[in-house]
Design a protein around this motif. Structure first.
Motif, PDB file in Angstrom:
ATOM      1  N   ASN A 176       0.809  -1.224   0.000  1.00 28.11           N
ATOM      2  CA  ASN A 176       0.000   0.000   0.000  1.00 28.11           C
ATOM      3  C   ASN A 176       0.844   1.278   0.000  1.00 28.11           C
ATOM      4  OD1 ASN A 176      -2.453  -1.433   0.047  1.00 28.11           O
ATOM      5  ND2 ASN A 176      -2.278  -1.708   2.272  1.00 28.11           N
ATOM      6  N   GLN A 177       2.112   1.178  -0.407  1.00 25.92           N
ATOM      7  CA  GLN A 177       2.991   2.333  -0.474  1.00 25.92           C
ATOM      8  C   GLN A 177       3.416   2.576  -1.928  1.00 25.92           C
ATOM      9  OE1 GLN A 177       3.851   4.337   2.167  1.00 25.92           O
ATOM     10  NE2 GLN A 177       2.474   3.087   3.447  1.00 25.92           N
ATOM     11  N   LEU A 178       3.379   3.857  -2.348  1.00 31.66           N
ATOM     12  CA  LEU A 178       3.827   4.215  -3.691  1.00 31.66           C
ATOM     13  C   LEU A 178       5.347   4.140  -3.747  1.00 31.66           C
ATOM     14  CD1 LEU A 178       3.188   5.378  -6.537  1.00 31.66           C
ATOM     15  CD2 LEU A 178       3.432   7.666  -5.532  1.00 31.66           C
ATOM     16  N   ILE A 179       5.870   3.311  -4.662  1.00 32.57           N
ATOM     17  CA  ILE A 179       7.320   3.135  -4.745  1.00 32.57           C
ATOM     18  C   ILE A 179       7.909   3.698  -6.039  1.00 32.57           C
ATOM     19  CG2 ILE A 179       7.286   1.072  -3.289  1.00 32.57           C
ATOM     20  CD1 ILE A 179       7.580  -0.589  -5.876  1.00 32.57           C
ATOM     21  N   GLY A 180       7.065   4.134  -6.960  1.00 35.69           N
ATOM     22  CA  GLY A 180       7.583   4.687  -8.209  1.00 35.69           C
ATOM     23  C   GLY A 180       6.499   4.762  -9.270  1.00 35.69           C
ATOM     24  N   GLN A 181       6.892   5.193 -10.452  1.00 33.03           N
ATOM     25  CA  GLN A 181       5.964   5.300 -11.578  1.00 33.03           C
ATOM     26  C   GLN A 181       6.682   4.924 -12.863  1.00 33.03           C
ATOM     27  OE1 GLN A 181       4.380   9.226 -12.311  1.00 33.03           O
ATOM     28  NE2 GLN A 181       2.726   8.478 -13.621  1.00 33.03           N
ATOM     29  N   LEU A 182       6.039   4.098 -13.649  1.00 35.33           N
ATOM     30  CA  LEU A 182       6.616   3.690 -14.926  1.00 35.33           C
ATOM     31  C   LEU A 182       6.832   4.896 -15.832  1.00 35.33           C
ATOM     32  CD1 LEU A 182       4.507   0.481 -15.736  1.00 35.33           C
ATOM     33  CD2 LEU A 182       6.898   0.552 -15.031  1.00 35.33           C
ATOM     34  N   GLY A 183       7.954   4.889 -16.532  1.00 35.10           N
ATOM     35  CA  GLY A 183       8.250   5.959 -17.472  1.00 35.10           C
ATOM     36  C   GLY A 183       7.507   5.754 -18.775  1.00 35.10           C
ATOM     37  N   ILE A 184       6.336   6.373 -18.893  1.00 33.06           N
ATOM     38  CA  ILE A 184       5.495   6.243 -20.090  1.00 33.06           C
ATOM     39  C   ILE A 184       5.395   7.611 -20.747  1.00 33.06           C
ATOM     40  CG2 ILE A 184       3.244   5.574 -20.987  1.00 33.06           C
ATOM     41  CD1 ILE A 184       2.872   3.883 -18.449  1.00 33.06           C
ATOM     42  N   VAL A 185       5.912   7.724 -21.963  1.00 31.28           N
ATOM     43  CA  VAL A 185       5.918   9.006 -22.665  1.00 31.28           C
ATOM     44  C   VAL A 185       5.442   8.787 -24.103  1.00 31.28           C
ATOM     45  CG1 VAL A 185       7.771  10.011 -21.290  1.00 31.28           C
ATOM     46  CG2 VAL A 185       8.335   8.709 -23.341  1.00 31.28           C
ATOM     47  N   ASP A 186       5.134   9.884 -24.761  1.00 27.52           N
ATOM     48  CA  ASP A 186       4.750   9.844 -26.168  1.00 27.52           C
ATOM     49  C   ASP A 186       5.720  10.734 -26.945  1.00 27.52           C
ATOM     50  OD1 ASP A 186       3.350   9.095 -28.385  1.00 27.52           O
ATOM     51  OD2 ASP A 186       1.586  10.323 -27.986  1.00 27.52           O
ATOM     52  N   ILE A 187       5.705  10.604 -28.250  1.00 23.18           N
ATOM     53  CA  ILE A 187       6.571  11.398 -29.117  1.00 23.18           C
ATOM     54  C   ILE A 187       5.724  12.487 -29.776  1.00 23.18           C
ATOM     55  CG2 ILE A 187       8.258  11.333 -30.980  1.00 23.18           C
ATOM     56  CD1 ILE A 187       8.928   9.609 -28.501  1.00 23.18           C
ATOM     57  N   ALA A 188       6.205  13.710 -29.718  1.00 21.54           N
ATOM     58  CA  ALA A 188       5.435  14.839 -30.244  1.00 21.54           C
ATOM     59  C   ALA A 188       5.149  14.685 -31.729  1.00 21.54           C
ATOM     60  CB  ALA A 188       6.182  16.152 -29.965  1.00 21.54           C
ATOM     61  N   ASP A 189       6.099  14.199 -32.492  1.00 18.44           N
ATOM     62  CA  ASP A 189       5.931  14.007 -33.940  1.00 18.44           C
ATOM     63  C   ASP A 189       6.573  12.677 -34.308  1.00 18.44           C
ATOM     64  OD1 ASP A 189       5.880  14.046 -36.689  1.00 18.44           O
ATOM     65  OD2 ASP A 189       6.573  16.103 -36.890  1.00 18.44           O
ATOM     66  N   TYR A 190       5.761  11.716 -34.781  1.00 15.41           N
ATOM     67  CA  TYR A 190       6.266  10.382 -35.080  1.00 15.41           C
ATOM     68  C   TYR A 190       7.195  10.357 -36.293  1.00 15.41           C
ATOM     69  CZ  TYR A 190       3.375   8.017 -31.615  1.00 15.41           C
ATOM     70  OH  TYR A 190       2.836   7.567 -30.432  1.00 15.41           O
ATOM     71  N   ASN A 191       7.322  11.472 -36.994  1.00 21.86           N
ATOM     72  CA  ASN A 191       8.307  11.550 -38.069  1.00 21.86           C
ATOM     73  C   ASN A 191       9.729  11.616 -37.518  1.00 21.86           C
ATOM     74  OD1 ASN A 191       6.524  11.587 -40.352  1.00 21.86           O
ATOM     75  ND2 ASN A 191       6.014  13.711 -39.881  1.00 21.86           N
ATOM     76  N   TYR A 192       9.849  11.856 -36.211  1.00 25.86           N
ATOM     77  CA  TYR A 192      11.163  11.972 -35.586  1.00 25.86           C
ATOM     78  C   TYR A 192      11.476  10.757 -34.710  1.00 25.86           C
ATOM     79  CZ  TYR A 192      11.303  16.832 -37.081  1.00 25.86           C
ATOM     80  OH  TYR A 192      11.320  17.980 -37.835  1.00 25.86           O
TER      81      TYR A 192
END
Length: 266
Positions: A176-192
């Protein structure tokens, strides 16, 4: 040079390129989070239209023969469409529902560390308690992912002896303790974004990461978005197109043979 022979040759090369991409898709149809690739082509009409509108060559003299009348191989593209989910009941397996990627601290054979991105959420825990991929690369936390920092401070450490819960925002809880958060991100432009290997991606120069609205689903994996049936149908189409170009080459070859052996005697 016989124009028809060259045109048929470009068709053969193009169909072979399409087949190579398609077979790679089929080979990865069971790879977690794999995104299929597609191909594009440029016809003579497309090339001619570009040449007509190209104002940079108004004062240059170009012969028509320099414009190939065949098919030119275009660019490959990646279909980032959502793949189907498979329930695994493994507490360390996570799927992403929506646009986004897991950030990974990747180390190459030279020992160089960089940030890579993946949709494959088949994670596990190493002997030191860090959350890693099946290849042993460290899964990054949200702060490290947003700052593109692959250092040790961005790793996620858990207690393998305690039950792990992951909510839809990627928050990790134990006892019941928060130990972290998964690094989930998106890319602003998928051409890059570009492929790195079969199941990883990296940012091209000028690419930027941004927050992702993807929903994390624990005990589940996203499968490949390759439709095996449609790929097999496409393979038949490619094979027939390849055979048609082969017949054109054979016909022209027979015509040239007759011209040399028979007409040359007259």
């Amino acid at each position: 040079m016989v124009k028809g022979l060259y045109t048929a040759y470009t068709g053969l090369v193009n169909q072979q390129h399409r087949l190579d991409v398609l077979t790679n898709n089929l080979a990865n149809s069971a790879t977690n989070g794999f995104k299929k690739e597609g191909t594009t082509t440029t016809t003579f009409g497309d090339t001619l239209a570009l040449k007509i509108k190209d104002t940079s060559e108004y004062f240059g003299v170009k012969r028509l023969g320099e414009i190939t009348p065949g098919v030119e191989i275009g660019e490959n593209y990646t279909d980032f469409g959502q793949g189907p989910f498979r329930v695994t009941d493994n507490v360390y397996d996570v799927a992403l529902d929506g646009d986004g990627f897991f950030a990974i601290s990747f180390t190459n054979k030279a020992g160089e560390t960089s940030v890579k991105y993946t949709r494959d959420g088949a994670f596990t825990v190493n002997t030191n308690g860090y959350l890693v991929t099946k290849d042993g690369d460290y899964v990054m936390n949200q702060n490290g992912a947003m700052n593109s920092d692959p250092g040790q401070g961005s790793y996620i450490q858990v207690n393998p002896n305690l039950e792990l819960q992951i909510d839809e925002q990627g928050n990790l809880y134990q006892a019941n303790q928060l130990i972290g958060q998964l690094g989930i991100v998106d890319i602003a432009d998928y051409n890059y974004i570009e492929k790195y290997g079969e199941n990883l991606y990296q940012l091209a120069e000028g690419g930027q990461v941004q927050a992702s609205g993807a929903r994390a689903v624990q005990r589940t994996l996203e499968m490949s978005n390759v439709n095996v049936v449609s790929e097999m149908v496409e393979m038949i189409t490619i094979s027939r197109a390849f055979e048609s170009n082969q017949k054109i080459v054979q016909t022209i070859d027979e015509t040239l043979e007759k011209a040399v052996n028979n007409l040359g005697r007259i």
